[in-house]
Design a protein around this motif. Sequence first.
Motif, mmCIF file in Angstrom:
data_model
loop_
_atom_site.group_PDB
_atom_site.id
_atom_site.type_symbol
_atom_site.label_atom_id
_atom_site.label_comp_id
_atom_site.label_asym_id
_atom_site.label_seq_id
_atom_site.Cartn_x
_atom_site.Cartn_y
_atom_site.Cartn_z
ATOM 1 N N PHE A 137 0.826 -1.203 0.000
ATOM 2 C CA PHE A 137 0.000 0.000 0.000
ATOM 3 C C PHE A 137 0.861 1.255 0.000
ATOM 4 C CE2 PHE A 137 -2.097 3.378 2.413
ATOM 5 C CZ PHE A 137 -3.237 3.553 1.650
ATOM 6 N N ASN A 138 1.890 1.259 0.827
ATOM 7 C CA ASN A 138 2.781 2.420 0.876
ATOM 8 C C ASN A 138 3.566 2.570 -0.404
ATOM 9 O OD1 ASN A 138 3.085 3.883 3.713
ATOM 10 N ND2 ASN A 138 2.543 1.751 4.091
ATOM 11 N N PHE A 139 3.941 1.469 -1.028
ATOM 12 C CA PHE A 139 4.681 1.561 -2.287
ATOM 13 C C PHE A 139 3.825 2.209 -3.355
ATOM 14 C CE2 PHE A 139 5.514 -0.291 -6.471
ATOM 15 C CZ PHE A 139 6.809 0.142 -6.668
ATOM 16 N N ARG A 140 2.575 1.793 -3.440
ATOM 17 C CA ARG A 140 1.694 2.354 -4.455
ATOM 18 C C ARG A 140 1.408 3.817 -4.167
ATOM 19 N NH1 ARG A 140 -3.248 -1.564 -5.765
ATOM 20 N NH2 ARG A 140 -3.475 0.045 -7.365
ATOM 21 N N LYS A 141 1.325 4.167 -2.873
ATOM 22 C CA LYS A 141 1.038 5.556 -2.515
ATOM 23 C C LYS A 141 2.174 6.484 -2.926
ATOM 24 C CE LYS A 141 1.125 6.960 1.780
ATOM 25 N NZ LYS A 141 0.780 7.186 3.205
ATOM 26 N N ARG A 142 3.426 5.965 -2.889
ATOM 27 C CA ARG A 142 4.571 6.825 -3.216
ATOM 28 C C ARG A 142 5.049 6.620 -4.652
ATOM 29 N NH1 ARG A 142 6.588 5.817 2.178
ATOM 30 N NH2 ARG A 142 7.916 4.151 1.394
ATOM 31 N N LYS A 143 4.274 5.887 -5.430
ATOM 32 C CA LYS A 143 4.715 5.592 -6.785
ATOM 33 C C LYS A 143 4.815 6.856 -7.623
ATOM 34 C CE LYS A 143 3.944 2.103 -10.340
ATOM 35 N NZ LYS A 143 3.040 1.012 -10.776
ATOM 36 N N GLU A 144 3.868 7.779 -7.445
ATOM 37 C CA GLU A 144 3.879 9.027 -8.200
ATOM 38 C C GLU A 144 4.647 10.071 -7.395
ATOM 39 O OE1 GLU A 144 -0.074 10.100 -9.055
ATOM 40 O OE2 GLU A 144 -0.510 8.331 -10.265
ATOM 41 N N LYS A 145 5.944 10.025 -7.510
ATOM 42 C CA LYS A 145 6.768 10.957 -6.741
ATOM 43 C C LYS A 145 7.191 12.123 -7.615
ATOM 44 C CE LYS A 145 10.946 8.253 -7.629
ATOM 45 N NZ LYS A 145 12.011 7.457 -7.001
ATOM 46 N N GLY A 146 7.400 13.253 -6.973
ATOM 47 C CA GLY A 146 7.786 14.446 -7.698
ATOM 48 C C GLY A 146 9.263 14.717 -7.577
ATOM 49 N N LEU A 147 9.644 15.953 -7.829
ATOM 50 C CA LEU A 147 11.045 16.350 -7.771
ATOM 51 C C LEU A 147 11.558 16.331 -6.334
ATOM 52 C CD1 LEU A 147 13.549 17.546 -9.193
ATOM 53 C CD2 LEU A 147 12.576 19.809 -8.776
ATOM 54 N N ILE A 148 10.704 16.631 -5.392
ATOM 55 C CA ILE A 148 11.104 16.746 -3.996
ATOM 56 C C ILE A 148 10.479 15.649 -3.138
ATOM 57 C CG2 ILE A 148 11.183 18.248 -1.985
ATOM 58 C CD1 ILE A 148 12.832 19.218 -4.361
ATOM 59 N N PHE A 149 9.156 15.622 -3.084
ATOM 60 C CA PHE A 149 8.466 14.687 -2.207
ATOM 61 C C PHE A 149 8.519 13.256 -2.768
ATOM 62 C CE2 PHE A 149 6.907 18.748 -0.928
ATOM 63 C CZ PHE A 149 6.628 18.624 0.426
ATOM 64 N N GLY A 150 8.939 12.334 -1.931
ATOM 65 C CA GLY A 150 9.035 10.937 -2.351
ATOM 66 C C GLY A 150 10.295 10.600 -3.100
ATOM 67 N N ALA A 151 11.123 11.606 -3.396
ATOM 68 C CA ALA A 151 12.364 11.377 -4.132
ATOM 69 C C ALA A 151 13.521 11.202 -3.146
ATOM 70 C CB ALA A 151 12.647 12.553 -5.068
ATOM 71 N N PRO A 152 14.614 10.569 -3.578
ATOM 72 C CA PRO A 152 15.789 10.452 -2.702
ATOM 73 C C PRO A 152 16.296 11.832 -2.295
ATOM 74 C CG PRO A 152 15.984 8.965 -4.570
ATOM 75 C CD PRO A 152 14.794 9.831 -4.841
ATOM 76 N N LEU A 153 16.927 11.885 -1.146
ATOM 77 C CA LEU A 153 17.410 13.149 -0.601
ATOM 78 C C LEU A 153 18.564 13.691 -1.434
ATOM 79 C CD1 LEU A 153 17.059 15.137 1.745
ATOM 80 C CD2 LEU A 153 18.707 13.776 3.044
ATOM 81 N N THR A 154 18.453 14.945 -1.839
ATOM 82 C CA THR A 154 19.497 15.619 -2.607
ATOM 83 C C THR A 154 19.722 17.018 -2.048
ATOM 84 O OG1 THR A 154 17.910 16.544 -4.192
ATOM 85 C CG2 THR A 154 18.848 14.368 -4.716
ATOM 86 N N GLU A 155 20.812 17.648 -2.460
ATOM 87 C CA GLU A 155 21.079 19.013 -2.026
ATOM 88 C C GLU A 155 20.045 19.976 -2.591
ATOM 89 O OE1 GLU A 155 25.069 20.088 -2.882
ATOM 90 O OE2 GLU A 155 25.945 18.497 -1.663
ATOM 91 N N GLU A 156 19.559 19.699 -3.810
ATOM 92 C CA GLU A 156 18.516 20.547 -4.388
ATOM 93 C C GLU A 156 17.233 20.441 -3.571
ATOM 94 O OE1 GLU A 156 20.419 18.486 -6.019
ATOM 95 O OE2 GLU A 156 21.622 19.865 -7.248
ATOM 96 N N GLY A 157 16.923 19.237 -3.128
ATOM 97 C CA GLY A 157 15.744 19.054 -2.295
ATOM 98 C C GLY A 157 15.874 19.775 -0.965
ATOM 99 N N ILE A 158 17.078 19.723 -0.377
ATOM 100 C CA ILE A 158 17.309 20.425 0.887
ATOM 101 C C ILE A 158 17.121 21.930 0.702
ATOM 102 C CG2 ILE A 158 19.058 20.996 2.613
ATOM 103 C CD1 ILE A 158 20.221 18.224 2.226
ATOM 104 N N ALA A 159 17.595 22.452 -0.417
ATOM 105 C CA ALA A 159 17.452 23.887 -0.681
ATOM 106 C C ALA A 159 15.983 24.297 -0.748
ATOM 107 C CB ALA A 159 18.166 24.256 -1.978
#
Length: 454
Positions: free
Chosen positions: A94-116
């Motif tokens: 259920f959680n996998f399907r919920k996060r399947k549609e991930k964007g640039l920030i939310f649900g994506a791996p942690l990056t410096e751009e995301g932190i900014a």
Amino acid sequence: MATKNNSQNNLRLDRRETKCSAFLCREKPDANQPVIFNPDFFVERLKHEHPQTFLDLVLSNITRLIDLPGEEFAQLTGESEPKVPSSSGFLRSFNFRKRKEKGLIFGAPLTEEGIAQIYQLIEYLSKNLHVEGLFRVPGHSLRQAALREMLNTAAEIDLETGDFHPNDAATLLKVYLGELPEPLLTHRHYHAHLKIGELTHFDEKGNKTNVPDKERQIEAFQLLFMLLPPTNRSLLKLLLDLLYHTARSQHMNKMSAINLATMFAPHIIWPKNVTASDLQGNIEKLNNGVAFLIRHSQKLFKAPVYIKEYARLFYTGSKTLQSNDDLTLSSGSKTGSIAAIIAPSPSPSMRSIAGETSSTGTIKPSENQSYTESCLRELYMQVNSMPESAKKKKLIRQFEKQPDPTFSAETRTPFIKRHWRSRSAGGVIKRKALGGQISAAKENGTLQSLPPCS
């Protein structure tokens, strides 16, 4: 109008600067802006130029503080996949399907751009710490959806216009952390966090008490955080700094450190896709652990003094040596891996031997050997005075394996009731008792049979 444009340009510049490397920010820090990470120069240089040496150094000190069985240690080092509590297959899918549609920030791996991008929320919240129930009271769902979409498209947001409430930003920050593919504190460190929370003081008889050993816990977290990925460490510092100042304003917002820990522990340390029942009684430990991180956050992102000193000596080649709590069993070299466990004391005393060097600046072999033996004797006495434990037995066995022991067997405190005139211990006693006589006889050339040791 010009003043307003200049202030906006400065704000954009400040935000761009948050995208710099979490470890090697070369911009001059602004006193009004929080610094993501300002590391000790030699420690960071050692980490990047000699990663294996750095890893050996940190791991040896972590295992000195906490006991990690082989499998848990392998998970910490990355040699095996982390094994953490997991939930049923239904919840996981259920959680996998919920996060399947991930964007640039939310649900994506942690990056410096995301932190900014997320830093915009942190910066806004840091100016609204007075709001009662901050991080506990949910925001408005429609405003949150609009704010989420703006962050996902990497838009710069002016949160000061009044279109959003601090509770919107606070809720969205928790959502962002909860949707990371891996907890901010990582699965690999899960067991280490539980063990650090169990560090307590010992009583006079060497028995564990229920009083937490805060100094050792802080030291262990300092070491553990040095093993975090750069982006995780950077965001963790920003987050804990925000929560620290939130807790300091609890007289206004009613949010203490333990209240904040209860809100954030599921998002930053709980294994993914688990429920409270899956953690089997560890919830209180995890909550208390996060509360400890919040209360002591201002100390946790500094390398222990002895790590800094080791890194400095590694590059400067100073003849200064550590003593007292130094657990060095053999000296390490710049080209080899660490064969030592550096002093656990946060301020190990330094002993200069510059006066014992020759005219060429090198230490004479005889003096070096004498100093090494003196250090080993001092170290053995410290180990011998430790509370009875498996770790003490292990250290004593390491001394026994040395080809030329420099410690006195008579000073040893036995762990079990047995005859200490065993073969190995008896040999040590004989060498100590007869060594002086044999040496004198060899010098005079009149070595004769000596009477047996009674």
